[in-house]
Design a protein around this motif. Structure first.
Motif, PDB file in Angstrom:
ATOM      1  N   ASN A   1      10.128   4.715 -12.625  1.00 57.80           N
ATOM      2  CA  ASN A   1       9.823   3.540 -13.438  1.00 57.80           C
ATOM      3  C   ASN A   1       8.671   2.722 -12.878  1.00 57.80           C
ATOM      4  O   ASN A   1       8.299   1.703 -13.454  1.00 57.80           O
ATOM      5  CB  ASN A   1      11.061   2.649 -13.577  1.00 57.80           C
ATOM      6  CG  ASN A   1      11.653   2.285 -12.241  1.00 57.80           C
ATOM      7  OD1 ASN A   1      11.249   2.793 -11.204  1.00 57.80           O
ATOM      8  ND2 ASN A   1      12.640   1.408 -12.254  1.00 57.80           N
ATOM      9  N   MET A   2       8.060   3.163 -11.760  1.00 53.73           N
ATOM     10  CA  MET A   2       6.891   2.491 -11.195  1.00 53.73           C
ATOM     11  C   MET A   2       5.606   3.267 -11.434  1.00 53.73           C
ATOM     12  O   MET A   2       4.548   2.846 -10.964  1.00 53.73           O
ATOM     13  CB  MET A   2       7.072   2.293  -9.683  1.00 53.73           C
ATOM     14  CG  MET A   2       8.238   1.439  -9.297  1.00 53.73           C
ATOM     15  SD  MET A   2       8.327   1.264  -7.510  1.00 53.73           S
ATOM     16  CE  MET A   2       9.857   0.343  -7.355  1.00 53.73           C
ATOM     17  N   LEU A   3       5.695   4.380 -12.137  1.00 58.28           N
ATOM     18  CA  LEU A   3       4.529   5.252 -12.313  1.00 58.28           C
ATOM     19  C   LEU A   3       3.994   5.172 -13.731  1.00 58.28           C
ATOM     20  O   LEU A   3       4.752   5.034 -14.692  1.00 58.28           O
ATOM     21  CB  LEU A   3       4.909   6.703 -11.992  1.00 58.28           C
ATOM     22  CG  LEU A   3       5.486   6.966 -10.602  1.00 58.28           C
ATOM     23  CD1 LEU A   3       5.851   8.429 -10.444  1.00 58.28           C
ATOM     24  CD2 LEU A   3       4.511   6.538  -9.514  1.00 58.28           C
TER      25      LEU A   3
ATOM     26  N   GLU B   1       7.871  -3.514 -12.267  1.00 53.06           N
ATOM     27  CA  GLU B   1       8.948  -2.856 -11.534  1.00 53.06           C
ATOM     28  C   GLU B   1       8.620  -2.775 -10.044  1.00 53.06           C
ATOM     29  O   GLU B   1       9.471  -2.993  -9.187  1.00 53.06           O
ATOM     30  CB  GLU B   1       9.164  -1.451 -12.099  1.00 53.06           C
ATOM     31  CG  GLU B   1       9.787  -1.419 -13.479  1.00 53.06           C
ATOM     32  CD  GLU B   1      11.239  -1.816 -13.464  1.00 53.06           C
ATOM     33  OE1 GLU B   1      11.900  -1.646 -12.416  1.00 53.06           O
ATOM     34  OE2 GLU B   1      11.736  -2.318 -14.486  1.00 53.06           O
ATOM     35  N   PHE B   2       7.374  -2.448  -9.738  1.00 53.84           N
ATOM     36  CA  PHE B   2       6.936  -2.355  -8.349  1.00 53.84           C
ATOM     37  C   PHE B   2       7.104  -3.696  -7.633  1.00 53.84           C
ATOM     38  O   PHE B   2       7.629  -3.771  -6.518  1.00 53.84           O
ATOM     39  CB  PHE B   2       5.476  -1.901  -8.323  1.00 53.84           C
ATOM     40  CG  PHE B   2       4.883  -1.782  -6.949  1.00 53.84           C
ATOM     41  CD1 PHE B   2       5.150  -0.682  -6.151  1.00 53.84           C
ATOM     42  CD2 PHE B   2       4.053  -2.770  -6.453  1.00 53.84           C
ATOM     43  CE1 PHE B   2       4.607  -0.573  -4.883  1.00 53.84           C
ATOM     44  CE2 PHE B   2       3.502  -2.670  -5.194  1.00 53.84           C
ATOM     45  CZ  PHE B   2       3.782  -1.564  -4.412  1.00 53.84           C
ATOM     46  N   ASN B   3       6.676  -4.763  -8.275  1.00 53.96           N
ATOM     47  CA  ASN B   3       6.757  -6.086  -7.652  1.00 53.96           C
ATOM     48  C   ASN B   3       8.182  -6.612  -7.583  1.00 53.96           C
ATOM     49  O   ASN B   3       8.510  -7.376  -6.673  1.00 53.96           O
ATOM     50  CB  ASN B   3       5.870  -7.070  -8.419  1.00 53.96           C
ATOM     51  CG  ASN B   3       4.403  -6.901  -8.101  1.00 53.96           C
ATOM     52  OD1 ASN B   3       3.904  -7.357  -7.080  1.00 53.96           O
ATOM     53  ND2 ASN B   3       3.696  -6.195  -8.975  1.00 53.96           N
ATOM     54  N   SER B   4       9.026  -6.249  -8.536  1.00 55.86           N
ATOM     55  CA  SER B   4      10.419  -6.683  -8.467  1.00 55.86           C
ATOM     56  C   SER B   4      11.130  -6.050  -7.274  1.00 55.86           C
ATOM     57  O   SER B   4      11.919  -6.706  -6.589  1.00 55.86           O
ATOM     58  CB  SER B   4      11.144  -6.335  -9.768  1.00 55.86           C
ATOM     59  OG  SER B   4      11.219  -4.935  -9.946  1.00 55.86           O
TER      60      SER B   4
ATOM     61  N   GLU C   1       7.325   0.423   0.626  1.00 55.45           N
ATOM     62  CA  GLU C   1       7.584   1.803   0.990  1.00 55.45           C
ATOM     63  C   GLU C   1       7.932   2.634  -0.241  1.00 55.45           C
ATOM     64  O   GLU C   1       7.591   3.802  -0.324  1.00 55.45           O
ATOM     65  CB  GLU C   1       8.754   1.869   1.984  1.00 55.45           C
ATOM     66  CG  GLU C   1       8.417   1.302   3.366  1.00 55.45           C
ATOM     67  CD  GLU C   1       8.515  -0.205   3.428  1.00 55.45           C
ATOM     68  OE1 GLU C   1       8.854  -0.813   2.394  1.00 55.45           O
ATOM     69  OE2 GLU C   1       8.247  -0.777   4.484  1.00 55.45           O
ATOM     70  N   ILE C   2       8.638   2.049  -1.194  1.00 51.32           N
ATOM     71  CA  ILE C   2       9.032   2.777  -2.390  1.00 51.32           C
ATOM     72  C   ILE C   2       7.973   2.562  -3.457  1.00 51.32           C
ATOM     73  O   ILE C   2       7.872   1.496  -4.052  1.00 51.32           O
ATOM     74  CB  ILE C   2      10.405   2.293  -2.896  1.00 51.32           C
ATOM     75  CG1 ILE C   2      11.466   2.584  -1.845  1.00 51.32           C
ATOM     76  CG2 ILE C   2      10.762   2.962  -4.200  1.00 51.32           C
ATOM     77  CD1 ILE C   2      12.845   2.149  -2.238  1.00 51.32           C
ATOM     78  N   ILE C   3       7.148   3.583  -3.667  1.00 50.75           N
ATOM     79  CA  ILE C   3       6.054   3.471  -4.630  1.00 50.75           C
ATOM     80  C   ILE C   3       6.074   4.618  -5.623  1.00 50.75           C
ATOM     81  O   ILE C   3       5.223   4.681  -6.502  1.00 50.75           O
ATOM     82  CB  ILE C   3       4.684   3.444  -3.916  1.00 50.75           C
ATOM     83  CG1 ILE C   3       4.504   4.698  -3.075  1.00 50.75           C
ATOM     84  CG2 ILE C   3       4.547   2.193  -3.062  1.00 50.75           C
ATOM     85  CD1 ILE C   3       3.157   4.814  -2.415  1.00 50.75           C
ATOM     86  N   ASN C   4       7.035   5.531  -5.508  1.00 48.62           N
ATOM     87  CA  ASN C   4       7.025   6.703  -6.363  1.00 48.62           C
ATOM     88  C   ASN C   4       8.264   6.821  -7.231  1.00 48.62           C
ATOM     89  O   ASN C   4       8.590   7.906  -7.701  1.00 48.62           O
ATOM     90  CB  ASN C   4       6.877   7.976  -5.507  1.00 48.62           C
ATOM     91  CG  ASN C   4       7.983   8.102  -4.470  1.00 48.62           C
ATOM     92  OD1 ASN C   4       8.744   7.176  -4.263  1.00 48.62           O
ATOM     93  ND2 ASN C   4       8.052   9.254  -3.828  1.00 48.62           N
TER      94      ASN C   4
ATOM     95  N   TYR D   1       9.156 -10.770 -13.369  1.00 45.89           N
ATOM     96  CA  TYR D   1       8.989  -9.344 -13.117  1.00 45.89           C
ATOM     97  C   TYR D   1       9.920  -8.491 -13.972  1.00 45.89           C
ATOM     98  O   TYR D   1       9.635  -7.309 -14.210  1.00 45.89           O
ATOM     99  CB  TYR D   1       9.241  -9.037 -11.634  1.00 45.89           C
ATOM    100  CG  TYR D   1       8.173  -9.579 -10.720  1.00 45.89           C
ATOM    101  CD1 TYR D   1       6.845  -9.635 -11.116  1.00 45.89           C
ATOM    102  CD2 TYR D   1       8.487 -10.053  -9.443  1.00 45.89           C
ATOM    103  CE1 TYR D   1       5.860 -10.141 -10.286  1.00 45.89           C
ATOM    104  CE2 TYR D   1       7.508 -10.556  -8.596  1.00 45.89           C
ATOM    105  CZ  TYR D   1       6.200 -10.602  -9.036  1.00 45.89           C
ATOM    106  OH  TYR D   1       5.236 -11.099  -8.203  1.00 45.89           O
ATOM    107  N   PHE D   2      11.032  -9.067 -14.430  1.00 46.79           N
ATOM    108  CA  PHE D   2      11.963  -8.300 -15.247  1.00 46.79           C
ATOM    109  C   PHE D   2      11.722  -8.468 -16.747  1.00 46.79           C
ATOM    110  O   PHE D   2      12.252  -7.701 -17.542  1.00 46.79           O
ATOM    111  CB  PHE D   2      13.408  -8.690 -14.918  1.00 46.79           C
ATOM    112  CG  PHE D   2      13.983  -7.938 -13.763  1.00 46.79           C
ATOM    113  CD1 PHE D   2      14.664  -6.749 -13.956  1.00 46.79           C
ATOM    114  CD2 PHE D   2      13.838  -8.399 -12.473  1.00 46.79           C
ATOM    115  CE1 PHE D   2      15.185  -6.049 -12.896  1.00 46.79           C
ATOM    116  CE2 PHE D   2      14.346  -7.705 -11.398  1.00 46.79           C
ATOM    117  CZ  PHE D   2      15.033  -6.526 -11.606  1.00 46.79           C
TER     118      PHE D   2
END
Length: 264
Positions: A241-243, A103-106, A235-238, A32-33
């Motif tokens: 670095n995830m967009l 980034e989302f999956n990490s 919960e953190i989707i915004n 993931y990184f």
């Protein structure tokens, strides 16, 4: 690429070392990184390979042979220009889609470790910072490492810097629920120390504190402080670095609207 991967391991060695993580989890962590290393590695790779190729051409008088046959330098580099253009577009789509996914999956992976196996997130023999809590223990046991020995906890004060509260206990147990964002830490047979804020500077020299003894004490720790999310729905989707680019544009417009409302 290997050098950058080793650098990533060095940067996140605190999250990997001493936590009894499976090889699969560590491999997923690195996978993931790795995508966000591509924009760093690719320009250096293209630059180094270009220097080597064109240096070899110059050493073997390939450019002189091209000029003698009427091939200009621009024509000789036409194929390279097309390749660089395609590579640039591919890198853009990669950065716009794959890197936010990684980034989302990490973040999900790190939060999932804390939820399902909280003892893995806490390393023994060192202070583990979770929000306002600094947790240290000498050893852990149990099938999930949920039983802790010689627990010391420092809790930060309202200023976020001083350790206003200290808790020491002989043992403790981590209790977690995969459907909850709260990690429960139950302490047994310990003492609770809390620094009192004096009313005057003169009283501060006396270092007033409140002390109490307990047989059982429960602390609820908010896992949202771990800056992550679970695998089955984060919960953190915004985070920026995830967009993707379109999502960033939408977010910027929303921020402008909220800013204008606050100003007015």
């Amino acid at each position: 690429m290997l050098i950058f991967v080793l650098q990533t391991i060095w940067l996140y060695i605190r999250e990997l070392a001493g936590k009894d993580l499976d090889v699969v989890i560590i491999f997923r962590f690195l996978i993931y990184f790795m995508p966000k290393l591509i924009p760093l590695v690719l320009p250096l790779t293209v630059l180094l390979s270009s220097i080597m190729v064109f240096g070899d051409f110059a050493e073997n008088y390939e450019f002189a042979a091209m000029k003698s046959t009427g091939i200009s330098l621009m024509r000789a580099m036409a194929g390279l220009s097309v390749f660089i253009s395609i590579l640039g577009l591919t890198t853009f789509f990669f950065s716009n889609n794959v890197i936010p996914w990684a980034e989302f999956n990490s973040f999900n992976l790190r939060k999932n470790i804390a939820k399902q196996k909280p003892a893995m997130y806490l390393a023994k023999g060192q202070f583990n910072e979770i929000g306002t809590y600094n947790i240290k223990f000498s050893d852990k046991s149990g099938d999930r490492g949920q039983y802790l020995n010689d627990v010391v906890i420092h809790i930060k004060g309202s200023d976020g810097r001083t350790n206003a509260t200290t808790i020491k206990s002989k043992s403790g147990e981590l209790i977690s629920d995969e459907t909850s964002n709260v990690l429960k830490l139950v302490l047994f047979d310990g003492n609770y120390y809390h620094d009192l804020k004096p009313k005057s500077i003169r009283d501060k020299n006396n270092a007033p504190l409140a002390k109490s003894k307990f047989d059982k004490y429960t602390i609820n720790i908010d896992l949202a402080k771990l800056n992550g999310a679970s695998d089955d729905g984060a919960e953190i989707i915004n985070a920026f670095n995830m967009l993707t680019m379109s999502e960033l544009k939408y977010t910027i417009d929303s921020l402008h609207l909220n800013y204008n409302k606050d100003v007015i």
